[in-house]
Each structure stands twice: as C-alpha cells, then as structure tokens.
Design a protein around this motif. Structure first.
Motif, PDB file in Angstrom:
ATOM      1  N   ILE A  11       0.840  -1.191   0.000  1.00  0.00           N
ATOM      2  CA  ILE A  11       0.000   0.000   0.000  1.00  0.00           C
ATOM      3  C   ILE A  11       0.879   1.246   0.000  1.00  0.00           C
ATOM      4  N   GLY A  12       2.099   1.108   0.420  1.00  0.00           N
ATOM      5  CA  GLY A  12       3.033   2.234   0.450  1.00  0.00           C
ATOM      6  C   GLY A  12       3.330   2.639   1.874  1.00  0.00           C
ATOM      7  N   PRO A  13       4.498   3.238   2.091  1.00  0.00           N
ATOM      8  CA  PRO A  13       4.844   3.639   3.456  1.00  0.00           C
ATOM      9  C   PRO A  13       4.004   4.828   3.921  1.00  0.00           C
ATOM     10  N   LEU A  14       3.527   4.731   5.138  1.00  0.00           N
ATOM     11  CA  LEU A  14       2.791   5.836   5.758  1.00  0.00           C
ATOM     12  C   LEU A  14       3.773   6.587   6.646  1.00  0.00           C
ATOM     13  N   ARG A  15       3.810   7.900   6.518  1.00  0.00           N
ATOM     14  CA  ARG A  15       4.654   8.716   7.382  1.00  0.00           C
ATOM     15  C   ARG A  15       3.738   9.410   8.384  1.00  0.00           C
ATOM     16  N   LEU A  16       3.983   9.170   9.662  1.00  0.00           N
ATOM     17  CA  LEU A  16       3.140   9.728  10.715  1.00  0.00           C
ATOM     18  C   LEU A  16       3.960  10.669  11.594  1.00  0.00           C
ATOM     19  N   ARG A  17       3.381  11.829  11.918  1.00  0.00           N
ATOM     20  CA  ARG A  17       4.015  12.736  12.872  1.00  0.00           C
ATOM     21  C   ARG A  17       3.782  12.194  14.276  1.00  0.00           C
ATOM     22  N   ALA A  18       4.557  12.665  15.224  1.00  0.00           N
ATOM     23  CA  ALA A  18       4.401  12.233  16.616  1.00  0.00           C
ATOM     24  C   ALA A  18       2.970  12.473  17.079  1.00  0.00           C
ATOM     25  N   GLY A  19       2.319  11.438  17.579  1.00  0.00           N
ATOM     26  CA  GLY A  19       0.951  11.541  18.084  1.00  0.00           C
ATOM     27  C   GLY A  19      -0.126  11.436  17.021  1.00  0.00           C
ATOM     28  N   GLN A  20       0.251  11.381  15.757  1.00  0.00           N
ATOM     29  CA  GLN A  20      -0.744  11.283  14.677  1.00  0.00           C
ATOM     30  C   GLN A  20      -1.280   9.860  14.591  1.00  0.00           C
ATOM     31  N   ALA A  21      -2.581   9.755  14.371  1.00  0.00           N
ATOM     32  CA  ALA A  21      -3.227   8.449  14.227  1.00  0.00           C
ATOM     33  C   ALA A  21      -3.888   8.355  12.859  1.00  0.00           C
ATOM     34  N   VAL A  22      -3.852   7.164  12.292  1.00  0.00           N
ATOM     35  CA  VAL A  22      -4.486   6.904  11.008  1.00  0.00           C
ATOM     36  C   VAL A  22      -5.384   5.688  11.176  1.00  0.00           C
ATOM     37  N   GLN A  23      -6.604   5.783  10.641  1.00  0.00           N
ATOM     38  CA  GLN A  23      -7.511   4.645  10.653  1.00  0.00           C
ATOM     39  C   GLN A  23      -7.711   4.178   9.226  1.00  0.00           C
ATOM     40  N   ALA A  24      -7.752   2.858   9.037  1.00  0.00           N
ATOM     41  CA  ALA A  24      -7.916   2.306   7.690  1.00  0.00           C
ATOM     42  C   ALA A  24      -8.601   0.949   7.780  1.00  0.00           C
ATOM     43  N   THR A  25      -9.292   0.596   6.705  1.00  0.00           N
ATOM     44  CA  THR A  25      -9.862  -0.753   6.636  1.00  0.00           C
ATOM     45  C   THR A  25      -8.833  -1.655   5.975  1.00  0.00           C
ATOM     46  N   VAL A  26      -8.729  -2.864   6.496  1.00  0.00           N
ATOM     47  CA  VAL A  26      -7.771  -3.832   5.959  1.00  0.00           C
ATOM     48  C   VAL A  26      -8.440  -5.190   5.815  1.00  0.00           C
ATOM     49  N   ARG A  27      -7.851  -6.035   4.971  1.00  0.00           N
ATOM     50  CA  ARG A  27      -8.331  -7.402   4.796  1.00  0.00           C
ATOM     51  C   ARG A  27      -7.609  -8.333   5.765  1.00  0.00           C
ATOM     52  N   ARG A  28      -8.208  -9.488   5.980  1.00  0.00           N
ATOM     53  CA  ARG A  28      -7.579 -10.513   6.809  1.00  0.00           C
ATOM     54  C   ARG A  28      -6.226 -10.863   6.199  1.00  0.00           C
ATOM     55  N   GLY A  29      -5.211 -10.966   7.038  1.00  0.00           N
ATOM     56  CA  GLY A  29      -3.879 -11.323   6.563  1.00  0.00           C
ATOM     57  C   GLY A  29      -2.985 -10.138   6.258  1.00  0.00           C
ATOM     58  N   THR A  30      -3.492  -8.907   6.427  1.00  0.00           N
ATOM     59  CA  THR A  30      -2.676  -7.721   6.179  1.00  0.00           C
ATOM     60  C   THR A  30      -1.504  -7.685   7.153  1.00  0.00           C
ATOM     61  N   VAL A  31      -0.339  -7.276   6.649  1.00  0.00           N
ATOM     62  CA  VAL A  31       0.863  -7.171   7.478  1.00  0.00           C
ATOM     63  C   VAL A  31       1.197  -5.694   7.683  1.00  0.00           C
ATOM     64  N   VAL A  32       1.452  -5.333   8.934  1.00  0.00           N
ATOM     65  CA  VAL A  32       1.873  -3.979   9.291  1.00  0.00           C
ATOM     66  C   VAL A  32       3.315  -4.084   9.782  1.00  0.00           C
ATOM     67  N   GLN A  33       4.232  -3.347   9.129  1.00  0.00           N
ATOM     68  CA  GLN A  33       5.648  -3.380   9.509  1.00  0.00           C
ATOM     69  C   GLN A  33       6.122  -1.960   9.782  1.00  0.00           C
ATOM     70  N   VAL A  34       6.845  -1.776  10.880  1.00  0.00           N
ATOM     71  CA  VAL A  34       7.358  -0.462  11.246  1.00  0.00           C
ATOM     72  C   VAL A  34       8.761  -0.308  10.663  1.00  0.00           C
ATOM     73  N   LEU A  35       8.921   0.713   9.826  1.00  0.00           N
ATOM     74  CA  LEU A  35      10.223   0.980   9.212  1.00  0.00           C
ATOM     75  C   LEU A  35      11.059   1.927  10.069  1.00  0.00           C
ATOM     76  N   ALA A  36      10.406   2.835  10.795  1.00  0.00           N
ATOM     77  CA  ALA A  36      11.098   3.774  11.667  1.00  0.00           C
ATOM     78  C   ALA A  36      10.154   4.212  12.777  1.00  0.00           C
ATOM     79  N   GLY A  37      10.693   4.445  13.964  1.00  0.00           N
ATOM     80  CA  GLY A  37       9.891   4.917  15.082  1.00  0.00           C
ATOM     81  C   GLY A  37       9.178   3.792  15.809  1.00  0.00           C
ATOM     82  N   SER A  38       8.101   4.163  16.479  1.00  0.00           N
ATOM     83  CA  SER A  38       7.313   3.216  17.269  1.00  0.00           C
ATOM     84  C   SER A  38       5.840   3.568  17.098  1.00  0.00           C
ATOM     85  N   VAL A  39       4.998   2.545  16.930  1.00  0.00           N
ATOM     86  CA  VAL A  39       3.564   2.777  16.747  1.00  0.00           C
ATOM     87  C   VAL A  39       2.753   1.824  17.617  1.00  0.00           C
TER      88      VAL A  39
END
Length: 118
Positions: A11-39
């Motif tokens: 889906i592409g890398p999401l860049r989030l500012r400190a404290g920013q939240a993003v909501q999204a719909t995902v399918r079963r089996g979706t993988v979320v990987q952190v490239l930098a920071g902590s979420v």
C-alpha cells in the motif's frame, strides 16, 4: 509472525508525525511493519465473552504483525515520527486471473512457434 501463502500488495509507506493516528480498513492477513519509530496498532474489534474488545499492540522499528481478521485498524505514532509499511494480501481471484492470462500468453506463443514451423 506466522508465514502464510498470501501474495502481498504494497500500500506504500505511511509517514506519521508524533501523536498522529491513522484509521484504515484492511483485509484478513494484512501485514503492518514499522520501518522507523514506534507505533501502537489497534486491531479490528471482536467479541470475546459477550464483550467487544480491540486488541492493541506496540511495534518498534523493524517489528511486524499480521492482522488476523479484516476490519478497521488504527495506527498511532508514539513519541516521535514513524514510518509504517502496510501490505494487504492480493485477493485470490486476482491471483487466478494473473495465472489464466499468463497461461493464455504462453499458449499463444507456443501456437505461434507451431505455425512458423508449418
């Protein structure tokens, strides 16, 4: 994280500012990987013993998780900026469609070679 037979779309890398939240719909089996920071990732809500729960997990740089069920997730950057990669599994029908098109192309190519030989 369990390995699976899914083929993934980036889906592409999401860049989030400190404290920013993003909501999204995902399918079963979706993988979320952190490239930098902590979420903090809140998984889709589900029923447990007649109570609605939304399991949440903190992921640090380099860690990943697979979402067990489809639905809404929330990704919240903790402390500093974060970069997250979300990869959804490719629908099964699309995989079969690609295979069918590939087989048709191979058949057409092999038929072309046969007609040249005649």
């Amino acid at each position: 994280m369990q390995t699976s037979a899914f083929e993934y779309e980036d889906i592409g890398p999401l860049r989030l500012r400190a404290g920013q939240a993003v909501q999204a719909t995902v399918r079963r089996g979706t993988v979320v990987q952190v490239l930098a920071g902590s979420v903090r990732v809140c998984e889709p809500s589900r029923w447990l013993a007649e109570r609605m729960i939304s399991p949440a997990r903190t992921l640090r740089e380099g860690e990943a998780m697979q979402i067990d069920g489809g639905g809404w997730i929330e990704v919240l950057a903790q402390g500093c900026q974060a970069q997250v990669l979300v990869m959804e599994p490719v629908p099964v029908w699309r995989t079969y469609w690609r295979l069918a098109i590939s087989a048709a192309r191979r058949a057409r190519l092999s038929l072309g070679h046969i007609s040249e030989a005649l």
